[in-house]
Structures are given as C-alpha cells and as structure tokens.
Motif scaffolding. Structure first.
Motif, PDB file in Angstrom:
ATOM      1  N   ASP A 262      52.450  29.957  21.560  1.00 49.54           N
ATOM      2  CA  ASP A 262      51.474  29.807  22.855  1.00 49.54           C
ATOM      3  C   ASP A 262      51.617  31.281  23.450  1.00 49.54           C
ATOM      4  OD1 ASP A 262      50.795  27.535  21.687  1.00 49.54           O
ATOM      5  OD2 ASP A 262      52.226  26.438  23.050  1.00 49.54           O
ATOM      6  N   TYR A 263      50.290  31.588  24.053  1.00 48.55           N
ATOM      7  CA  TYR A 263      50.127  32.653  24.882  1.00 48.55           C
ATOM      8  C   TYR A 263      49.023  32.612  25.855  1.00 48.55           C
ATOM      9  CZ  TYR A 263      46.607  34.300  21.794  1.00 48.55           C
ATOM     10  OH  TYR A 263      45.597  34.524  21.052  1.00 48.55           O
ATOM     11  N   THR A 264      48.994  33.189  27.111  1.00 48.31           N
ATOM     12  CA  THR A 264      48.025  32.632  28.125  1.00 48.31           C
ATOM     13  C   THR A 264      47.238  34.261  28.724  1.00 48.31           C
ATOM     14  OG1 THR A 264      49.113  30.982  28.763  1.00 48.31           O
ATOM     15  CG2 THR A 264      47.429  31.808  30.246  1.00 48.31           C
ATOM     16  N   ILE A 265      46.091  34.354  28.743  1.00 39.92           N
ATOM     17  CA  ILE A 265      45.645  35.498  29.064  1.00 39.92           C
ATOM     18  C   ILE A 265      44.924  34.909  30.515  1.00 39.92           C
ATOM     19  CG2 ILE A 265      43.897  37.292  28.768  1.00 39.92           C
ATOM     20  CD1 ILE A 265      45.922  37.339  27.055  1.00 39.92           C
ATOM     21  N   ARG A 266      44.908  35.784  31.626  1.00 43.20           N
ATOM     22  CA  ARG A 266      44.411  35.450  32.880  1.00 43.20           C
ATOM     23  C   ARG A 266      43.523  36.729  33.367  1.00 43.20           C
ATOM     24  NH1 ARG A 266      45.590  36.007  38.628  1.00 43.20           N
ATOM     25  NH2 ARG A 266      45.276  34.043  39.506  1.00 43.20           N
ATOM     26  N   ILE A 267      42.315  36.409  33.699  1.00 44.78           N
ATOM     27  CA  ILE A 267      41.237  37.242  34.139  1.00 44.78           C
ATOM     28  C   ILE A 267      40.924  36.966  35.549  1.00 44.78           C
ATOM     29  CG2 ILE A 267      38.853  37.935  33.469  1.00 44.78           C
ATOM     30  CD1 ILE A 267      38.921  36.530  30.834  1.00 44.78           C
ATOM     31  N   ASP A 268      41.235  38.037  36.304  1.00 48.47           N
ATOM     32  CA  ASP A 268      41.240  37.668  37.664  1.00 48.47           C
ATOM     33  C   ASP A 268      40.157  38.674  38.344  1.00 48.47           C
ATOM     34  OD1 ASP A 268      41.498  37.803  40.731  1.00 48.47           O
ATOM     35  OD2 ASP A 268      43.465  37.824  40.344  1.00 48.47           O
ATOM     36  N   ALA A 269      38.944  38.145  38.851  1.00 49.21           N
ATOM     37  CA  ALA A 269      38.055  39.154  39.338  1.00 49.21           C
ATOM     38  C   ALA A 269      37.682  38.585  40.792  1.00 49.21           C
ATOM     39  CB  ALA A 269      36.485  38.733  38.460  1.00 49.21           C
ATOM     40  N   THR A 270      38.684  38.239  41.403  1.00 47.82           N
ATOM     41  CA  THR A 270      38.633  37.805  42.951  1.00 47.82           C
ATOM     42  C   THR A 270      38.165  39.102  43.830  1.00 47.82           C
ATOM     43  OG1 THR A 270      40.955  38.035  43.234  1.00 47.82           O
ATOM     44  CG2 THR A 270      40.237  35.788  42.985  1.00 47.82           C
ATOM     45  N   GLU A 271      38.618  40.358  43.537  1.00 48.71           N
ATOM     46  CA  GLU A 271      38.363  41.608  44.021  1.00 48.71           C
ATOM     47  C   GLU A 271      36.613  41.631  44.128  1.00 48.71           C
ATOM     48  OE1 GLU A 271      39.663  45.170  43.519  1.00 48.71           O
ATOM     49  OE2 GLU A 271      41.838  44.577  43.261  1.00 48.71           O
ATOM     50  N   LEU A 272      35.881  40.989  43.268  1.00 50.57           N
ATOM     51  CA  LEU A 272      34.206  41.117  43.052  1.00 50.57           C
ATOM     52  C   LEU A 272      33.703  40.315  43.997  1.00 50.57           C
ATOM     53  CD1 LEU A 272      33.863  42.169  39.366  1.00 50.57           C
ATOM     54  CD2 LEU A 272      34.393  43.625  41.254  1.00 50.57           C
ATOM     55  N   ALA A 273      34.404  39.540  44.876  1.00 51.26           N
ATOM     56  CA  ALA A 273      33.600  38.649  45.905  1.00 51.26           C
ATOM     57  C   ALA A 273      33.001  39.606  46.784  1.00 51.26           C
ATOM     58  CB  ALA A 273      34.804  37.603  46.349  1.00 51.26           C
ATOM     59  N   GLY A 274      31.569  39.125  46.918  1.00 52.20           N
ATOM     60  CA  GLY A 274      30.665  39.869  47.774  1.00 52.20           C
ATOM     61  C   GLY A 274      30.206  41.073  47.200  1.00 52.20           C
TER      62      GLY A 274
END
Length: 568
Positions: A89-101
C-alpha cells in the motif's frame, strides 16, 4: 485507488490459481527487496502551467498536468499481465491549497476541496503503467495577472522513497505568439528562404528574456551561425526525425503587448532534393538559464559569429501572429517513381524468380512528413499458368482488379531521392504458356510531382520472346497509372536507407539487401498471402483505401491543406 491499480484488478481476478499464485510470489519478492532498501519512486508531471487571461487555456476538457509514478527498471513490453516491481500500500497526496483565489482546480482521485488523496497497491517498472490522473487548471473570477501559486504532490508508503513534484502556476504571465510565415512563389529546391521570424507578447506581464527554437527537416539547413544560438543535427536513424534543431537565447526584457522581430531575416536553405520539407519556429518565455537545460537534452554545439538580435516592431497587427509558425518548402520540385519488370523461362514444374524493381529517380525525395510515413503501394499480377510459391514479406495477396487476384506491395516512406529496391517473387510454372504476361503497376492517380508516368508500370513475362519483354527488362511501353499511399497512421520508414526500404531482396542504396520495412525498425510483420495482405499492419480501412488506389491522393491533399499548397 490510482487509475492503473483499478484498471488491473479485472485481469487479476480472471487469472487461474496458478497464475495468481505466481503474481503473489512476485509481489512478495518485490516487497522483501524494498524492505532491505527503499524503492526510489519519482512523481512525474508538468512542473509549470501558465494560465492566460485572454483564452480558454487550450481544451477545457483536457488536463494540463498528467501525474505518473516512475519506478526503476525497464517498462514491460509484450502481451499478458504486467509483473509489478513492488506490491504494498502507498498514498499520494496532491495539495493545491496555495491556489485558493488564484485559479480553479480539478483534481483526480479522492478530492476534498483543494486536496486529493490517491492510493495504490502495485507499482510497475517505468512510468507508463503507473498513472495517477490529471489536474485541470482554469482562471476564475478571482484570477488576476501576476497571481502565483504551487501544487505540491508527495507520496508515502512502507518500503518506498518518493521524490515529490512541485507544479508552479502563474496567471496572466508572458504569452508569446509567433509571426506567421508565407512562402514566396518562386522558391525552388536549392534556394534560400529569408524567414521573417518574430514574436508578440500577448500576455499581461513582461518576460525576463525569451528563447527561440527552430527546426528544419532533412531537406532544410541554416547557413548562418550565431553566437547566442546552439545547433544539433540528426543525420542517422529514422528519416522522419532527421534534420536540424537550434536554440537561441535573448536575455533582454520582452514587454507585454509588444511585438519584436529578428534584426535580419533567418536564412533557411533548401537542398536540391527537398520537397515539402518542414521549417518551424517558436518563441517561449523561458529564461536563458532554463534554456541551458533544454540544450542538455540534446548534443548541441555552440554557434559562432555575432549574436542574433531582436528589435521592437511598431504598429504590428495582432492578426499577423499565431501560436504556431511553420511552412512546407519548397513546393515545386518533382520525383520520378519507376517500376521495372522481369522475364524468365521455365518448363512445367520449374520454379523461377521474377525480381521486380522499384526506384525513385529523383531529384526529390518523398518526405511524407505530414502523414508520418504512410506507404506507397503497387500491384503485381500473376502470369497465366504460374503460381506464386514465395512472395516478399512486404507483399500480401489481394484482389487487384475486379475478379483478379494478385499481390499488393508496400514501399515505406520517407523515400530517398535515389532509393532503389527489389521485390523477388518465386513463381512455379504449372503450365507452359508462351509469352504469358502479367502487369506490375502503380494504381492510377493524378500526381503533378511524379515527372514521368510512362514508367509507372512494367511486365512479368514467362517463356516469351526478347521482343515481348522490351529488351529483357520487362518494362512497359507507356503505362499511365500512378502510385498510392495507404492511410496507415503513424508509421515510420526509411525506404532505401540504413537497411530498410522496399523488399527483402537485392536492395541497393545502402539497403544491405533489405527494403520496404514499413515500421522503420527492421521488422516487417510478415504480411500473409491470405487475401488480407497488410491488414495487420495498417488496418482494414487503410487496406480498402489501398485497393481503391486513392490513399496517396488523399494523403497528398491532406498535406496540401496543412501546408496551403498543392498536393505532393
């Protein structure tokens, strides 16, 4: 779950117990190996996206970033279930919170707002089969010129060591469009075109520098050399990929809303054999330091002489600029395709060889650059009283006329200006028929670039007189038919060069005795004499076009539409 892991669950369920046990064993071995030393995995995808405030940012349905996982090892080739190099098992996390606004974001996998989590349980060598999904970015009501943010993609899993990916996103940045080109009507093969190369920054922000990239196919060269440019020539390998590439850097600021042109036109020289070769160029808002990385991907040599310079152009019309700038040149050259026949004598029961010749007498080559290397075909009839016991690999049994069976042969393109190919047919004489004749012919077509249609057909003659074979050559005295190319997509070939061309016989022009390799890599694929000749290579629809003798005509018209000229 990743797209790949989900897609492969079906085949795994379909395996029998023995096959499933084998896969589990492979997976356990992979996990054990990873426990000793973590398996390095790189998250790959586009690392920069520039969003325009004036367009729909290409196709709204297509993502700008395609995420994959790259694992060590060679990618699997062949049929069957792909063996994993890691199971766990593995997990990939995609974080685009900097693109808010900054921009609107559509994420793959299990997304919650601007964060998505993808999971998987298998990894395969390479990156082709480890697909995570795509990220789509668009401007919204809050987007303004200069807005900037990043997407961070990270991964974790026991026994795995992930290299993360950062995707930088800029809104309303520099956006370059290129000065359109037009070809002078009097440009002949061997002449030089003076290209009015230029750009316009249609974006909302200036650019700290620019990079110009230009390319010429095999029949195009660039006689001048500039100190701020680097050049790479490709003279080996598939003909479709041969040519010259150049990268030039300009460190000065490119102002928004401003047009620029080279201080003097770029000289583009055409070879004597050139016909519908391609010249293309583009400017990008890349800094000179970033351009160094582009050069590293190829064996570029530095230019000499003074630097190529840009100057501002006042009053430029925005309608004269577009995302793409390219030309097919020249459009006035010709080639001459010629077929030669054969004659032989044999008694009943004998086996004889009829060696059909195919050559291009030039002066032009057939580049087929727009069609990706579609083949030319010709037909071979069988003389009365004889049967074919062995046909060249590039020839398949086919209906060549109403109620008449024969063979259809393929010659791959591009075709060199001096290609000379051989197609040997072994014929068994079942019944002696004096002067039995069968035609070899390029199907009829109206092609202004073939300079001589009188040699587009020839004859196979069995047990005939010298007079009936045109001096023993078997050549026809005035055939008027022409050639055709099938519409098989994306095929590459180097007819008459580097060991590939038109037939497995006594080829010349550097063919090492083989020619007609449609794939361009030395494998023909074995066209069977079953009446379906060539279906495995180019598809049933393409074969139908071949049978109608219309394929090359259609290809030529398509190339003409793209280049704005006549068919070639």
């Amino acid at each position: 779950m990743t797209q790949q892991a989900n897609r492969r669950s079906g085949p795994l369920r379909a395996l029998g117990l023995v096959a499933a046990t084998s896969l589990i064993a492979v997976g356990v071995a992979g996990t054990a190996r990873a426990a000793d030393a973590p398996l390095p995995v790189t998250i790959t995808g586009e690392d920069r996206v520039d969003l325009s405030l004036r367009s729909d940012n290409p196709d709204p349905s297509e993502p700008q970033v395609m995420l994959r996982l790259k694992a060590p090892g060679e990618e699997f080739e062949g049929d069957g279930v792909i063996p994993p190099v890691f199971t766990g098992d593995y997990t990939i996390r995609i974080d685009a919170t900097e693109l808010a606004g900054v921009a609107s974001v559509k994420l793959p996998c299990d997304a919650d707002g601007l964060v998505a989590v993808c999971t998987g349980s298998e990894l395969y060598a390479g990156e082709q089969y480890n697909r995570l999904g795509g990220i789509r970015l668009d401007v919204d009501d809050d987007s303004e010129a200069g807005d900037f943010g990043s997407i961070t993609v990270t991964g974790e899993g026991e026994g795995l060591d992930f290299t993360p990916l950062t995707v930088d996103v800029l809104v309303g940045g520099p956006e370059f469009v290129n000065r359109q080109l037009s070809l002078p009507e009097n440009l002949r093969a061997g002449g030089t075109y003076r290209a009015p190369v230029g750009l316009r920054n249609a974006g909302s922000m200036p650019s700290e520098g620019a990079v110009l990239r230009f390319h010429g196919s095999r029949g195009v060269s660039f006689p001048d050399s500039y100190g701020n440019c680097s050049y790479a020539e490709v003279t080996t390998g598939p003909l479709l990929r041969q040519g010259t590439d150049a990268i030039c850097t300009f460190p000065d600021t490119i102002d928004a809303g401003t047009a620029y042109a080279l201080a003097k036109p770029l000289k583009v020289r055409t070879a004597d054999f050139a016909l519908h070769d391609i010249f293309t160029y583009s400017f990008t808002a890349v800094s000179p330091s970033e351009a160094a990385g582009l050069r590293a991907a190829k064996d570029y040599r530095p230019g000499t002489g003074a630097d190529l310079e840009l100057r501002k152009v006042a009053g430029a019309d925005p309608a004269d600029y577009s995302p793409y700038a390219e030309l097919d040149l020249p459009t006035t050259n010709t080639y001459d395709l010629e077929l030669t026949g054969a004659s032989a004598d044999g008694a009943a029961g004998d086996t004889v060889t009829a060696e059909i010749g195919f050559r291009n007498n030039g002066p032009a080559w057939i580049s087929a650059l727009r069609s990706g290397g579609e083949p030319i075909t010709f037909t071979v009839a069988v003389p009365e009283g004889a049967a074919v016991t062995k046909a060249p690999e590039e020839c398949g049994e086919s209906t060549i006329a109403e109620g008449e069976k024969g063979y259809r042969c393929w010659v791959s393109t591009p075709l060199l200006e001096d290609a000379e190919l051989s197609f040997p047919f072994e014929l068994r004489v079942d019944r002696v028929v004096e002067g039995a004749k069968a035609e070899v012919a390029l199907p009829e077509w109206d092609n202004p670039f073939d300079s001589d249609h009188a040699n587009d057909s020839a004859w196979i003659v069995l047990n005939g007189s010298d007079e009936s074979t045109d001096g023993g050559t078997g050549r026809s005295d005035g055939g008027t038919s022409g050639g055709t190319a099938s519409p098989g997509p994306g095929q590459e070939g180097d007819s008459g060069s580097g060991g590939s061309g038109g037939s497995s016989g006594s080829g010349t022009n550097g063919t090492n005795g083989t020619s007609g390799d449609i794939s361009g890599d030395g494998t023909v694929g074995g066209l069977a004499s079953t009446g379906a000749g060539g279906v495995a290579l180019i598809g049933g629809a393409a074969l139908l076009a071949l049978g109608l003798g219309a394929g090359l005509f259609l290809f030529l018209r398509r190339g003409a539409r793209q280049s704005g000229g006549a068919i070639a």
